[in-house]
Design a protein around this motif. Structure first.
Motif, PDB file in Angstrom:
ATOM      1  N   THR A 296       0.863  -1.371  -0.117  1.00  0.00           N
ATOM      2  CA  THR A 296      -0.017   0.018  -0.029  1.00  0.00           C
ATOM      3  C   THR A 296       0.778   1.239  -0.073  1.00  0.00           C
ATOM      4  O   THR A 296       2.210   1.038   0.232  1.00  0.00           O
ATOM      5  N   ALA A 297       0.362   2.287  -0.421  1.00  0.00           N
ATOM      6  CA  ALA A 297       1.155   3.795  -0.394  1.00  0.00           C
ATOM      7  C   ALA A 297       1.897   3.868   1.012  1.00  0.00           C
ATOM      8  O   ALA A 297       2.814   4.127   1.079  1.00  0.00           O
ATOM      9  N   ALA A 298       1.013   3.634   1.934  1.00  0.00           N
ATOM     10  CA  ALA A 298       1.391   3.988   3.291  1.00  0.00           C
ATOM     11  C   ALA A 298       2.534   2.920   3.695  1.00  0.00           C
ATOM     12  O   ALA A 298       3.561   3.341   4.276  1.00  0.00           O
ATOM     13  N   SER A 299       2.304   1.632   3.538  1.00  0.00           N
ATOM     14  CA  SER A 299       3.657   0.875   3.597  1.00  0.00           C
ATOM     15  C   SER A 299       4.818   1.215   3.030  1.00  0.00           C
ATOM     16  O   SER A 299       5.904   0.928   3.275  1.00  0.00           O
ATOM     17  N   ALA A 300       4.595   1.544   1.652  1.00  0.00           N
ATOM     18  CA  ALA A 300       5.729   1.879   0.848  1.00  0.00           C
ATOM     19  C   ALA A 300       6.558   3.021   1.455  1.00  0.00           C
ATOM     20  O   ALA A 300       7.533   3.177   1.308  1.00  0.00           O
ATOM     21  N   ARG A 301       5.719   4.028   1.963  1.00  0.00           N
ATOM     22  CA  ARG A 301       6.517   5.294   2.565  1.00  0.00           C
ATOM     23  C   ARG A 301       7.069   4.971   3.822  1.00  0.00           C
ATOM     24  O   ARG A 301       8.211   5.195   4.164  1.00  0.00           O
ATOM     25  N   ALA A 302       6.450   3.991   4.509  1.00  0.00           N
ATOM     26  CA  ALA A 302       6.895   3.363   5.731  1.00  0.00           C
ATOM     27  C   ALA A 302       8.406   2.703   5.589  1.00  0.00           C
ATOM     28  O   ALA A 302       9.536   2.996   5.956  1.00  0.00           O
ATOM     29  N   LEU A 303       8.486   1.719   4.464  1.00  0.00           N
ATOM     30  CA  LEU A 303       9.587   1.307   3.952  1.00  0.00           C
ATOM     31  C   LEU A 303      10.515   2.213   3.659  1.00  0.00           C
ATOM     32  O   LEU A 303      11.831   1.939   3.923  1.00  0.00           O
TER      33      LEU A 303
END
Length: 88
Positions: A64-71
């Protein structure tokens, strides 16, 4: 909405495939689109591959976009902690 932007680049590293075997990766492809498996309408998709070994030498991520940003943040934090003499 899909962006239809696909970013390709060269990388140096290794990945562990579905059969449990490690293989070198030389290419990465990143794009935002509909996922194949993830339970989300759109995901950031990252494919690590070694095209010289055929389609089986590939590891795919759908985030997800949020998970990609967290990564991205986690990667930046980990790299910031590496002493300069160890960074290549």
């Amino acid at each position: 909405m899909c962006t239809y932007l696909t970013v390709k680049d060269r990388v140096e590293g290794s990945a562990k495939g579905p059969g449990g075997s490690w293989f070198r990766v030389s290419d990465v492809t990143v794009y935002f689109d509909h996922p194949v498996h993830a339970l989300a309408e759109h995901t950031l998709n990252i494919d690590f591959a070694d095209p010289s070994k055929g389609p089986a030498a590939r590891v795919a991520l759908e985030l997800t976009a949020a998970s990609a940003r967290a990564l991205v943040a986690a990667i930046q934090e980990a790299l910031a902690a590496v002493p300069a003499e160890m960074q290549v």
